[in-house]
Design a protein around this motif. Structure first.
Motif, mmCIF file in Angstrom:
data_model
loop_
_atom_site.group_PDB
_atom_site.id
_atom_site.type_symbol
_atom_site.label_atom_id
_atom_site.label_comp_id
_atom_site.label_asym_id
_atom_site.label_seq_id
_atom_site.Cartn_x
_atom_site.Cartn_y
_atom_site.Cartn_z
ATOM 1 N N PRO A 252 34.627 26.421 46.890
ATOM 2 C CA PRO A 252 35.863 26.995 46.655
ATOM 3 C C PRO A 252 37.188 27.316 45.593
ATOM 4 O O PRO A 252 37.589 28.087 45.278
ATOM 5 N N GLU A 253 37.009 25.819 45.461
ATOM 6 C CA GLU A 253 37.513 25.622 44.512
ATOM 7 C C GLU A 253 36.991 25.718 42.803
ATOM 8 O O GLU A 253 38.060 26.762 42.322
ATOM 9 N N MET A 254 35.988 26.196 42.430
ATOM 10 C CA MET A 254 35.989 26.190 41.508
ATOM 11 C C MET A 254 35.390 27.542 41.728
ATOM 12 O O MET A 254 35.651 28.646 40.348
ATOM 13 N N LEU A 255 35.198 28.262 42.615
ATOM 14 C CA LEU A 255 35.332 30.006 42.748
ATOM 15 C C LEU A 255 36.720 30.676 42.353
ATOM 16 O O LEU A 255 36.982 31.280 41.714
ATOM 17 N N PHE B 231 37.607 30.554 38.697
ATOM 18 C CA PHE B 231 37.160 32.095 38.517
ATOM 19 C C PHE B 231 37.802 32.695 38.540
ATOM 20 O O PHE B 231 38.342 33.681 37.363
ATOM 21 N N ILE B 232 38.064 33.295 40.019
ATOM 22 C CA ILE B 232 39.368 34.484 40.048
ATOM 23 C C ILE B 232 40.583 34.536 40.036
ATOM 24 O O ILE B 232 41.823 35.532 39.267
ATOM 25 N N GLY B 233 41.142 32.903 39.865
ATOM 26 C CA GLY B 233 42.280 33.243 38.809
ATOM 27 C C GLY B 233 42.316 33.343 37.005
ATOM 28 O O GLY B 233 43.002 33.922 37.106
ATOM 29 N N PRO B 234 41.953 32.263 36.885
ATOM 30 C CA PRO B 234 42.026 32.947 35.286
ATOM 31 C C PRO B 234 41.289 34.303 34.858
ATOM 32 O O PRO B 234 41.741 34.430 34.414
ATOM 33 N N PHE B 235 40.246 35.038 35.614
ATOM 34 C CA PHE B 235 39.983 35.970 35.079
ATOM 35 C C PHE B 235 41.600 36.462 35.385
ATOM 36 O O PHE B 235 42.062 37.985 34.618
ATOM 37 N N GLY B 236 41.723 36.988 37.302
ATOM 38 C CA GLY B 236 43.361 38.211 37.172
ATOM 39 C C GLY B 236 44.370 37.035 35.764
ATOM 40 O O GLY B 236 44.906 38.716 34.954
ATOM 41 N N ALA B 237 44.435 35.923 36.069
ATOM 42 C CA ALA B 237 45.807 35.859 34.439
ATOM 43 C C ALA B 237 45.246 36.260 33.197
ATOM 44 O O ALA B 237 46.473 36.631 31.895
ATOM 45 N N LEU B 238 43.830 36.040 32.566
ATOM 46 C CA LEU B 238 43.542 36.599 31.480
ATOM 47 C C LEU B 238 42.187 37.732 31.088
ATOM 48 O O LEU B 238 42.711 38.112 30.240
ATOM 49 N N LEU B 239 43.483 38.935 32.415
ATOM 50 C CA LEU B 239 43.124 40.134 32.443
ATOM 51 C C LEU B 239 43.418 41.481 30.700
ATOM 52 O O LEU B 239 42.559 41.565 30.339
ATOM 53 N N THR C 261 46.298 36.469 41.924
ATOM 54 C CA THR C 261 45.157 35.851 41.698
ATOM 55 C C THR C 261 45.950 34.211 40.795
ATOM 56 O O THR C 261 45.452 32.911 41.054
ATOM 57 N N ILE C 262 46.618 33.985 39.931
ATOM 58 C CA ILE C 262 47.454 33.387 39.129
ATOM 59 C C ILE C 262 48.126 32.258 40.824
ATOM 60 O O ILE C 262 47.896 30.943 40.357
ATOM 61 N N TYR C 263 48.233 32.559 41.476
ATOM 62 C CA TYR C 263 48.957 32.031 42.271
ATOM 63 C C TYR C 263 48.037 31.542 43.337
ATOM 64 O O TYR C 263 48.167 30.241 43.831
ATOM 65 N N LEU C 264 46.939 32.079 43.389
ATOM 66 C CA LEU C 264 45.659 31.774 44.720
ATOM 67 C C LEU C 264 45.385 30.403 43.117
ATOM 68 O O LEU C 264 44.481 29.597 44.338
ATOM 69 N N GLN C 265 44.651 30.677 42.410
ATOM 70 C CA GLN C 265 44.609 29.177 41.109
ATOM 71 C C GLN C 265 45.379 27.789 41.637
ATOM 72 O O GLN C 265 44.613 27.571 41.756
ATOM 73 N N PHE C 266 47.333 27.930 42.051
ATOM 74 C CA PHE C 266 47.385 27.517 41.894
ATOM 75 C C PHE C 266 47.048 26.260 43.166
ATOM 76 O O PHE C 266 47.739 25.602 43.598
#
Length: 489
Positions: free
Chosen positions: A26-29, A33-41, A213-218
């Motif tokens: 879960p931490e990896m995904l 992945f999901i957090g940086p994907f949304g942030a860098l979109l 997604t950035i909040y999810l990454q946090f």
């Protein structure tokens, strides 16, 4: 820090959901992945289309764009260095990088839409664009990208787990580039076109997605090395924060640090030149034949480039663990050189260009997926030699290269386009469809899209011949662990 902290950073809103001492799926995904994907979109879209939006939608002069992006580079580099030091001096329960990730949920999402509002005309429009451009690239993006990059070396000392996290993060980065080069071309050529209002609505949706997604990454990340150095729950001595001068002396005296920075500089800058010129190549080189819509041509190239990279994502880390990062990355660069030669000799025909691009993307995969893990190895090596962590400075420089490469290369490309005689297409769709560019413009675009990156990959392969830092890393990490035990005693 034996006393449990309370306050803002120890609330359900800001507490991490990661409790395991080891990195789990879960931490990896979600966190990498999901957090940086949304942030860098938004960045992935900007890399492929911001130049085209400026020249073809806003009708901005290429000279102005070249000067803007070159001048902005100074602010971008300064901002990354400042953010790196702010991260290095942040000491809260949440860590030193994660609080800045949380802040960027606001700054990155808001700043990403300002360039698409543009309520003015004439000189006022250029002033607005200059301010909005720098709010994104010289303020919001450095905050996120430096913090996001720092998460890899402070997440764990386990080199294999770090490699996996670096791979997930870079897959996310490549994923957003894929969106910018696969989905967006069709959207732009068939729906958005020169309609500024449509550009704004699309980018507003991207901004909202990024914030979530950035909040999810946090929430789904944890800084285990930071906790270790702060002595959270272990009684270890609090680590001394090294000054920027001490960090600078430690990194600049280390040959492996210079080698990996030079490698990344060549890799990232050549990639930025390729990405910034891709839509122009598809429209004015491949599209000049009139056999395929340029948006569809860009989508085909992007898909054929993404497929081998997606396949490589499953095997790069296991191969690196078995053969070493050095061997896997070096072989990849040589494959990329071969692909670049095929694409360059393809004469602008979609089939040989697509084959060459696919090979080039396959070859770039190991470097793209492993670069953060390689930097983390160097940071541990420097800690072994000097006794201080240089995450803040190293990752701010890494982030500076990543962010500044785009405006610098875009500025160079804009200057090259202007010098070769590029003419922006008219607003009339029929006239724009019938328009062509000169042979000089087509040659300039071809060099920018294919040959610059091909030469850079050959240089990167040569640099990897010298890369041996990972050979002694396990013994050096064991020495670091012994020092921590002595501190406890």
């Amino acid at each position: 820090m034996s006393k449990k902290q309370t306050g803002f950073w120890n609330t359900p809103l800001t507490g991490s959901l990661v409790k395991s001492p080891d990195v789990k799926l879960p931490e990896m995904l979600i966190g990498y992945f999901i957090g940086p994907f949304g942030a860098l979109l938004s960045s992935g879209i900007f890399t492929s289309f911001l130049n085209k939006y400026f020249t073809d939608v806003l009708k901005l002069d290429t000279g102005f764009l070249s000067v803007l992006q070159l001048v902005s580079t100074l602010l971008i580099v300064a901002a990354n260095l400042i953010v790196g030091q702010l991260i290095e001096r942040t000491r809260v329960l949440a860590g030193k990088a994660r609080p800045w990730v949380l802040l960027s949920a606001l700054t990155l999402s808001v700043s990403s839409v300002l360039m698409f509002i543009v309520p003015f005309e004439g000189t006022a429009k250029m002033v607005w664009i200059a301010i909005a451009y720098n709010l994104y690239y010289a303020v919001a993006y450095p905050i996120y990208n430096t913090a996001n990059s720092t998460l890899i070396p402070v997440s764990t000392r386990n080199s294999q787990q770090r490699g996996a996290l670096a791979s997930f993060t870079n897959v996310a980065g490549l994923g957003v580039m894929g969106v910018g080069s696969m989905i967006f071309p069709v959207l732009v050529s068939n729906v958005m076109k020169e309609d500024q209002h449509m550009w704004f609505l699309v980018m507003l949706g991207v901004a909202i997605f990024s914030a979530l997604t950035i909040y999810l990454q946090f929430k789904f990340t944890r800084e285990r090395v930071t906790e270790e150095l702060l002595g959270e729950g272990s009684g270890a001595a609090r680590v001394k924060t090294a000054s920027m001068g001490e960090q600078l002396k430690a990194v600049t005296s280390e040959k492996w640090w210079w080698l990996i920075i030079l490698f990344y500089l060549a890799f990232q800058c050549s990639g930025a030149m390729k990405n910034g010129s891709m839509s122009y190549f598809c429209q004015w080189v491949i599209g000049a034949a009139g056999t395929i819509d340029w948006g569809m041509a860009q989508t085909i190239l992007a898909v054929l480039g993404a497929i081998p990279m997606a396949v490589a994502a499953a095997v790069v880390v296991p191969l690196a663990n078995k053969l070493s990062k050095r061997v896997v990355v070096m072989v990849g660069m040589l494959v990329g050189v071969a692909g670049g030669i095929i694409a360059g000799l393809g004469g602008g025909q979609i089939v040989p260009v697509a084959i060459g691009v696919a090979l080039k993307c396959l070859g770039s995969a190991p470097a793209a997926y492993l670069i953060l893990a390689m930097l983390a190895d160097v940071i541990d090596h420097i800690e072994f030699k000097s006794g201080i962590r240089t995450d803040g400075l190293t990752m701010s420089i890494y982030s500076s290269v990543m962010v500044a490469a785009t405006p610098i290369c875009n500025a160079i490309f804009m200057a090259m386009l202007g010098g070769s005689g590029y003419v922006a297409p008219p607003k009339d769709a029929a006239a724009a469809a019938a328009m062509t560019q000169s042979a000089a413009v087509q040659s300039t675009i071809g060099i920018s899209y294919i040959w610059i990156e091909t030469v850079a990959y050959a240089i990167c392969a040569a640099l990897m011949l010298l890369w041996t830092v990972e050979r002694d890393l396990p013994a050096e990490q064991e020495t670091i662990a012994q020092r921590k035990k002595q501190c406890k005693g």
